[in-house]
Motif scaffolding. Sequence first.
Motif, short mmCIF file in Angstrom:
data_model
loop_
_atom_site.label_atom_id
_atom_site.label_comp_id
_atom_site.label_asym_id
_atom_site.label_seq_id
_atom_site.Cartn_x
_atom_site.Cartn_y
_atom_site.Cartn_z
N GLN A 94 0.82 -1.21 0.00
CA GLN A 94 0.00 0.00 0.00
C GLN A 94 0.86 1.26 0.00
O GLN A 94 0.53 2.25 -0.65
CB GLN A 94 -0.93 0.00 1.21
CG GLN A 94 -2.06 -1.00 1.12
CD GLN A 94 -3.08 -0.82 2.23
OE1 GLN A 94 -2.89 -0.04 3.16
NE2 GLN A 94 -4.19 -1.54 2.13
N LYS A 95 1.98 1.23 0.74
CA LYS A 95 2.89 2.38 0.77
C LYS A 95 3.46 2.64 -0.62
O LYS A 95 3.52 3.80 -1.07
CB LYS A 95 4.02 2.11 1.76
CG LYS A 95 5.04 3.24 1.89
CD LYS A 95 4.48 4.39 2.70
CE LYS A 95 5.55 5.41 3.07
NZ LYS A 95 5.91 6.31 1.97
N GLU A 96 3.87 1.59 -1.32
CA GLU A 96 4.38 1.75 -2.68
C GLU A 96 3.31 2.30 -3.61
O GLU A 96 3.59 3.14 -4.47
CB GLU A 96 4.89 0.41 -3.20
CG GLU A 96 6.25 -0.02 -2.66
CD GLU A 96 6.92 -1.02 -3.57
OE1 GLU A 96 6.23 -1.91 -4.10
OE2 GLU A 96 8.16 -0.90 -3.77
N TYR A 97 2.09 1.85 -3.43
CA TYR A 97 0.96 2.29 -4.25
C TYR A 97 0.69 3.78 -4.03
O TYR A 97 0.56 4.55 -4.99
CB TYR A 97 -0.26 1.43 -3.88
CG TYR A 97 -1.56 1.77 -4.54
CD1 TYR A 97 -1.66 1.91 -5.93
CD2 TYR A 97 -2.72 1.89 -3.79
CE1 TYR A 97 -2.87 2.19 -6.53
CE2 TYR A 97 -3.94 2.15 -4.38
CZ TYR A 97 -4.02 2.30 -5.75
OH TYR A 97 -5.23 2.57 -6.35
N VAL A 98 0.64 4.19 -2.78
CA VAL A 98 0.40 5.60 -2.44
C VAL A 98 1.53 6.48 -2.98
O VAL A 98 1.30 7.55 -3.56
CB VAL A 98 0.24 5.77 -0.92
CG1 VAL A 98 0.29 7.24 -0.52
CG2 VAL A 98 -1.08 5.16 -0.46
N ASP A 99 2.77 6.04 -2.80
CA ASP A 99 3.92 6.81 -3.30
C ASP A 99 3.89 6.91 -4.83
O ASP A 99 4.24 7.95 -5.40
CB ASP A 99 5.23 6.17 -2.85
CG ASP A 99 5.52 6.41 -1.37
OD1 ASP A 99 4.90 7.33 -0.79
OD2 ASP A 99 6.35 5.68 -0.80
N ALA A 100 3.45 5.84 -5.48
CA ALA A 100 3.36 5.85 -6.95
C ALA A 100 2.34 6.88 -7.41
O ALA A 100 2.57 7.60 -8.41
CB ALA A 100 2.99 4.46 -7.47
N ILE A 101 1.21 6.98 -6.71
CA ILE A 101 0.18 7.97 -7.06
C ILE A 101 0.73 9.38 -6.89
O ILE A 101 0.46 10.27 -7.70
CB ILE A 101 -1.09 7.76 -6.22
CG1 ILE A 101 -1.75 6.42 -6.56
CG2 ILE A 101 -2.08 8.90 -6.44
CD1 ILE A 101 -2.91 6.04 -5.66
N ARG A 102 1.52 9.59 -5.85
CA ARG A 102 2.12 10.91 -5.63
C ARG A 102 3.06 11.31 -6.76
O ARG A 102 3.14 12.47 -7.14
CB ARG A 102 2.89 10.93 -4.30
CG ARG A 102 2.03 10.87 -3.06
CD ARG A 102 2.86 11.08 -1.81
NE ARG A 102 2.03 11.09 -0.61
CZ ARG A 102 2.08 10.17 0.35
NH1 ARG A 102 2.95 9.18 0.26
NH2 ARG A 102 1.30 10.26 1.40
#
Length: 301
Positions: A94-102
């Motif tokens: 989830q952290k990687e996913y959120v960072d990717a969206i940023r």
Amino acid sequence: MDRNVKAVERATGTTIIQRNSELLIQGEEGNRARDMLTKMAGELKATGKLDSQKADYIIEALTREIPYDEQENARDIICYTHYGKPLRPKTFGQKEYVDAIRRNNMVFGVGPAGTGKTYLACAMAVNALKNKEIERIILARPAVEAGESLGFLPGDLQEKVDPYLRPLYDALYEIMGQEAAARMKEKGAIEVVPLAYMRGRTLDNSFIILDEAQNTTREQMKMFLTRMGFHSKVVVTGDITQIDLPKGKGSGLLEATRVLKNVEGIRFCYLTDVDVVRHELVKRIIKAYNEYEKKSGDRRK
């Protein structure tokens, strides 16, 4: 009581004995058990709580050698819900996913049910709207029935499509509150629409989310992706193990993972059963189906 200690013992095959304020760990996997308990203590210190779901995730992450930094996750607050609860990514995926969206203008979040694909995307969209980084949020979903025929639905057009869009409303209501979401919807700052309504539009200054994308056709997916305008961000979410399209119809999401995998500016994030944040049974169900489909070759492509 000693639930977490017992869970660590089962996962590592160790014996853990409490002596006053110390824990004595016996067994070949003693170092791994120590690391699990240390991570749990770190989680408790960083966030003030350690529920069984988080403890189980820490055990599984370290068993599969998935990196997990409780301090970094604790600091990464996406936004606060209308109850004042901090909303954070709960797993490494989830952290990687959120960072990717940023960091990217277009992100595909692919993974099983319960991994937070849609919820986290909605949280990021709400945060962007509050910070005036965008002017509106657009949430779209294909109106495809999950293996059942609903027949003729009563009501006007909006009432007919609302049942398909309910999961998107649920995510918004939990993050913003029902009244605030309704006000933003009335002002046009939030749109929740069937995918078919996207044709012919160019969407500038928007955060656009396509949910349940595994149920798009190749034509629908291409149509949706080309709606993107200037200063906009697009997130596409879907679960390729739950395709509800009629037989003979290829999934637009599956095709997009192949066609766009090397396109600069697009990021694909793949979440797994480890990232499931629903009831523990959901994780077990997903594992069981994955194992069955691997053996039988029954997965739809």
